[in-house]
Design an enzyme around this catalytic site. Structure first.
Site, PDB file in Angstrom:
ATOM      1  CG  ASP A 276     -13.491  18.427  -7.668  1.00 16.63           C
ATOM      2  OD1 ASP A 276     -12.778  17.770  -7.626  1.00 16.63           O
ATOM      3  OD2 ASP A 276     -13.402  20.077  -7.310  1.00 16.63           O
TER       4      ASP A 276
ATOM      5  NE  ARG B  11     -13.990  22.617 -11.353  1.00 19.62           N
ATOM      6  CZ  ARG B  11     -15.547  23.232 -10.520  1.00 19.62           C
ATOM      7  NH1 ARG B  11     -16.026  23.858 -10.573  1.00 19.62           N
ATOM      8  NH2 ARG B  11     -15.179  23.208  -9.381  1.00 19.62           N
ATOM      9  CG  ASP B  12      -9.557  23.404 -15.436  1.00 20.64           C
ATOM     10  OD1 ASP B  12     -10.945  24.028 -14.628  1.00 20.64           O
ATOM     11  OD2 ASP B  12      -8.608  24.704 -15.835  1.00 20.64           O
ATOM     12  CD  GLU B  13     -11.672  22.204  -8.899  1.00 13.26           C
ATOM     13  OE1 GLU B  13     -11.137  22.744  -7.499  1.00 13.26           O
ATOM     14  OE2 GLU B  13     -12.137  23.468  -9.423  1.00 13.26           O
TER      15      GLU B  13
ATOM     16  CG  HIS C 193     -18.735  19.671  -7.150  1.00 12.20           C
ATOM     17  ND1 HIS C 193     -18.035  20.362  -8.416  1.00 12.20           N
ATOM     18  CD2 HIS C 193     -18.684  20.309  -5.996  1.00 12.20           C
ATOM     19  CE1 HIS C 193     -16.872  20.413  -7.732  1.00 12.20           C
ATOM     20  NE2 HIS C 193     -17.151  20.259  -6.421  1.00 12.20           N
TER      21      HIS C 193
ATOM     22  CD  GLU D 165     -19.004  23.581  -7.904  1.00 15.25           C
ATOM     23  OE1 GLU D 165     -18.664  23.965  -9.227  1.00 15.25           O
ATOM     24  OE2 GLU D 165     -17.239  23.658  -7.298  1.00 15.25           O
TER      25      GLU D 165
ATOM     26  CG  ASP E  41     -15.543  18.750  -1.975  1.00 20.49           C
ATOM     27  OD1 ASP E  41     -15.182  19.298  -1.553  1.00 20.49           O
ATOM     28  OD2 ASP E  41     -16.080  18.929  -3.207  1.00 20.49           O
TER      29      ASP E  41
ATOM     30  CD1 TRP F 214     -12.066  20.877   1.108  1.00 23.33           C
ATOM     31  CD2 TRP F 214     -12.463  22.197   2.625  1.00 23.33           C
ATOM     32  NE1 TRP F 214     -12.051  21.357   1.107  1.00 23.33           N
ATOM     33  CE2 TRP F 214     -13.468  22.734   1.620  1.00 23.33           C
ATOM     34  CE3 TRP F 214     -13.739  22.901   4.212  1.00 23.33           C
ATOM     35  CZ2 TRP F 214     -14.181  23.075   1.274  1.00 23.33           C
ATOM     36  CZ3 TRP F 214     -14.452  23.210   3.523  1.00 23.33           C
ATOM     37  CH2 TRP F 214     -14.864  23.264   2.200  1.00 23.33           C
TER      38      TRP F 214
HETATM   39  C1  BGC Z   1     -13.851  22.734  -5.265  1.00 22.00           C
HETATM   40  C2  BGC Z   1     -14.521  22.106  -4.547  1.00 22.00           C
HETATM   41  C3  BGC Z   1     -13.640  22.268  -3.219  1.00 22.00           C
HETATM   42  C4  BGC Z   1     -13.245  23.469  -3.153  1.00 22.00           C
HETATM   43  C5  BGC Z   1     -11.928  24.190  -2.045  1.00 22.00           C
HETATM   44  C6  BGC Z   1     -13.028  23.878  -5.500  1.00 22.00           C
HETATM   45  O1  BGC Z   1     -12.535  23.915  -6.150  1.00 22.00           O
HETATM   46  O2  BGC Z   1     -14.546  21.964  -6.328  1.00 22.00           O
HETATM   47  O3  BGC Z   1     -15.628  20.957  -4.353  1.00 22.00           O
HETATM   48  O4  BGC Z   1     -13.721  21.778  -1.861  1.00 22.00           O
HETATM   49  O5  BGC Z   1     -12.755  24.035  -4.254  1.00 22.00           O
HETATM   50  O6  BGC Z   1     -13.145  24.725  -0.934  1.00 22.00           O
END
Ligand code: BGC
Length: 724
Positions: free
Chosen positions: A340, A344-346, A628, A607, A353, A405
């Site tokens: 995504d 960040r912490d992801e 994003h 994003e 996505d 998704w």
């Molecule tokens: C992500 C998105 C992802 C979403 C779920 C977010 O935190 O960055 O791109 O699809 O969560 O809806």
């Protein structure tokens, strides 16, 4: 793959320090070495050096897959071997042991910290396993004192020759070894600083001019002293006052610390990456302050090594920057898996996505291998009931089953097949597709629809109250049922390509369309109109597209769509006679639009439509990435409609092409180039003295549509003129 090699780890826990496994060996008895290969993988990410030379150029090997399998890299090392050899393999936490995702609770974080990184490796000389990991290896503390994906790296170059300690053989990961399947991750671009800034807050900040994913390299001069310390923080943007801003990184510290040894040296991180355009010098030695910082700092982009295949250019500089931003968004987020965001912490493989962007991705780069690997993981991670995880590899403890998704399970393989024409991807993913639609069938509250469940909806759309909610007023049941129909359709088409029986799915499909029409006779939001037309759900698509156009105009000629509706918005408009409105949206510069971020200096896709608001304020820190790729999906409309380069389902992989450009005088000219397996396709249209000129190059037979005229042409280059 490993006959006798054993997993090894340090015999004590090294904490945050990255272990360096060491093996010294002689080759006196081996005779002539015709061919030597080394096969390595790790619990963690590794980097190998043989006799002081880096083995291969793979960054963050072995990459990230489902925990059910682990890629092993094979390197040819014939030229690196000597009579007396020293092999050092250093291991960082990587995706295995870094605390991922950023919202783990304390117990989960601790469990991660307690994981021990290890390796398994062997060397085959002339086909015979000669060296293998076992208890005879040694391990030492490396200068990498800390390295995590979100928090960065701490490297102490003053540390050398730490004591060699025993290793321990252990069971290692319970997983299946597989050869490298995806593209390797590599260093790709090197960027020098474009500006050294002193901010109003008196911070020293280096601007690399481009938001990217990777790290920086330090090239330090002779005057560097032993023990000098450099600490750097990263950011994607400056705030409206011109100060350094990285509050949007959330829990990711993204810090780089380097303790120097004396004299000339260079350093770049080994086991982490950052999403950044700016680097702030938090600590910098006095004695280096007079040096030219532009000589010391280089930014290096790191991503999957994909071949570039698509290029767009037009008469509009802002639009050209948008095209560049889409490409950089893909580079920054195609680091072994489609993420995504990279900062960040992801940094997770969000399925939604990937689904939204896959078509654009296939135009920009050759992503066949990349998606083949990721989709194999998607299938492996799928739950027994068929639900598709929200993120692949699953880093969210089985969270699964959102419409749009999970539909990545059908949409992504189908697109890869259309673009590259390789049936293998369909054969590989067919079971996964069937399981996904079966999951919907068995979890809905009303037959033939998808009612109920928990979904992300039209994520980050603008048709919602201004309370900061991520969600949209587009009905979730509407989206879920619409994507159900779409996934059924793809599953049927895939079944037909593979020669499977598709009767049951066809029955479901017909009933699903009927049930949808009964349940949802009217459409509320822009996205509902878009989906109704795009997925052939409206029984009067012309009317629905006209209504959509009217609605957009009533909304001030502005889009309001989120992740789900945006990729199809312009397609639906242009397919039903509203190309002019599609161009109005594409070329709009005010918020909300694709070009608005460009006017605010964006070098990647944001994003949110307003990650930086018109007054210069930042959107909320809890979800505000500046890299994003999702909204970059608009590029597929530019390639396939504005320039008109389209796949034909019966001739996948561009064995034959449809070229049907839809020009607009406001743009002046547009050119698109696409490298396919069959050669280069290019299209350019331009307005010249009251006429439209089209230059078309095709390496395969093409169906060309100019205005309302159809032409069937053989491979070759053609010029067409059209009165305006
Ligand atoms: C992500 C998105 C992802 C979403 C779920 C977010 O935190 O960055 O791109 O699809 O969560 O809806």
């Amino acid at each position: 793959m490993y006959k006798n090699a054993k997993w090894i780890k340090p015999s004590r826990h090294f904490g945050d320090v990255c272990p360096a496994f060491v093996k010294k060996f002689e080759l006196a008895d081996v005779g002539i070495v015709n061919q030597a290969t080394m096969t390595v993988t790790a619990a963690g990410v590794y980097e190998a050096y043989l006799n002081g030379n880096r083995v291969g150029d793979y960054i963050l090997a072995p990459g990230w897959t489902s925990a059910k399998r682990l890629q092993c890299q094979e390197y040819t090392i014939t030229e690196l071997l000597q009579e007396n050899n020293t092999l050092i393999i250093t291991v960082g936490k990587g995706w295995y042991a870094s605390p991922i995702p950023g919202w783990l609770n304390d117990d989960e974080k601790l469990a991660r910290q307690n994981l021990t990184c290890g390796i398994i490796a062997n060397i085959a000389i002339n086909g015979i396993e000669t060296i293998k990991t076992d208890a005879t290896w040694r391990v030492q503390e490396s200068p990498v004192r800390f390295s995590e994906l979100y928090d960065g790296e701490y490297y102490d170059a003053t540390i050398a020759n730490t004591a060699l300690e025993p290793v321990q053989e252990y069971a290692g990961l319970e997983t299946k070894f597989v050869p490298q399947q995806g593209e390797k991750i590599c260093e790709i671009d090197r960027l020098i600083p474009c500006e050294i800034i002193t901010t109003p807050k008196n911070e020293r900040v280096i601007d690399f001019g481009q938001n990217l994913t990777g790290y920086i390299q330090l090239n330090l001069p002779k005057s560097t002293k032993n023990g000098d310390k450099i600490q750097v923080s990263f950011a994607e943007v400056l705030d409206k006052d011109g100060n350094f801003y990285n509050a949007n990184y959330r829990g990711a510290k993204s810090l780089l610390t380097y303790v120097c040894c004396g004299g000339e040296q260079s350093y770049k991180p080994k086991f982490t990456f950052f999403g950044f355009r700016y680097a702030r010098l938090d600590e910098f030695p006095e004695n280096l302050a007079t040096e030219n910082l532009a000589d010391i700092f280089t930014a290096i982009s790191v991503h999957s090594d994909m071949n570039r295949t698509g290029w767009l250019e037009s008469a509009n500089p802002l639009l050209n920057r948008l095209f560049e931003n889409v490409v950089w968004g893909q580079k920054g987020n195609f680091l072994d898996i489609p993420t995504d965001c990279p900062q960040r912490d992801e940094r997770l493989g969000w399925t939604g996505d990937a689904q939204v962007f896959v078509k654009t991705a296939t135009y920009n780069f050759d992503v066949e291998k990349f998606f083949t690997k990721w989709l194999a993981d998607l299938a492996l991670e799928q739950l027994p009931n068929g639900a598709v995880q929200h993120v692949i590899p699953d880093a969210m403890n089985g969270a699964a089953g959102s419409a749009a998704w999970g539909d990545a399970a059908t949409i992504c393989p189908w697109q890869i097949y259309l673009t590259y024409g390789n049936k293998a991807i369909l054969a590989n993913q067919y079971d996964s597709m069937c399981k996904w639609v079966h999951f919907i069938k068995t979890s809905t509250k009303e037959q033939f629809l998808w009612i109920g469940g928990t979904h992300y909806g039209d994520w980050l759309s603008l048709d919602k109250s201004e309370d900061g909610a991520h969600n949209s007023t587009t009905r979730h049941d509407f989206i879920a049922s619409a994507f159900y129909v779409h996934s059924l359709e793809i599953t049927i088409k895939t079944g037909k390509v593979l020669g499977k029986k598709t009767v049951k799915h066809e029955h479901l499909h017909q009933n699903a369309i009927k049930a949808f029409r009964e349940k949802f006779p009217t459409y509320n939001t822009q996205t509902e109109h878009v989906l109704a037309v795009q997925f052939n759900l409206s029984d009067n698509p012309q009317q629905t597209a006209d209504d959509l156009a009217k609605k957009i105009i009533q909304d001030g000629s502005q889009l309001k769509t989120g992740f789900v509706g945006t990729p199809y918005l312009l397609h639906v408009l242009s397919r039903y006679g509203h190309a002019d409105l599609a161009y109005t949206l594409l070329l709009r510069e005010e918020y909300p639009s694709w070009l608005y971020p460009v006017t605010k200096g964006a070098t990647t896709i944001w994003e949110r439509w307003d990650s930086i608001k018109p007054n210069g304020d930042m959107q909320t820190t809890d979800m505000n990435s500046f890299n994003h790729y999702a909204y970059g999906a608009v590029a597929d409309w530019v390639y396939s409609v504005a320039a008109g380069i389209q796949t034909i389902e019966d001739f996948p992989g561009f064995a034959k092409v449809r070229i049907a450009p839809q020009p607009d005088e406001r743009l002046g000219w547009l050119s698109a180039k696409l490298e396919t397996k069959h050669g280069t396709i290019s299209v350019k249209w331009q307005y010249i003295s009251g006429k439209l000129r089209y230059d078309i190059l095709t390496p395969v037979p093409a169906e060309v549509v100019i205005g309302k005229q159809n032409y069937s042409v053989e491979k070759g280059s053609y010029t067409f003129w059209q009165a305006k």
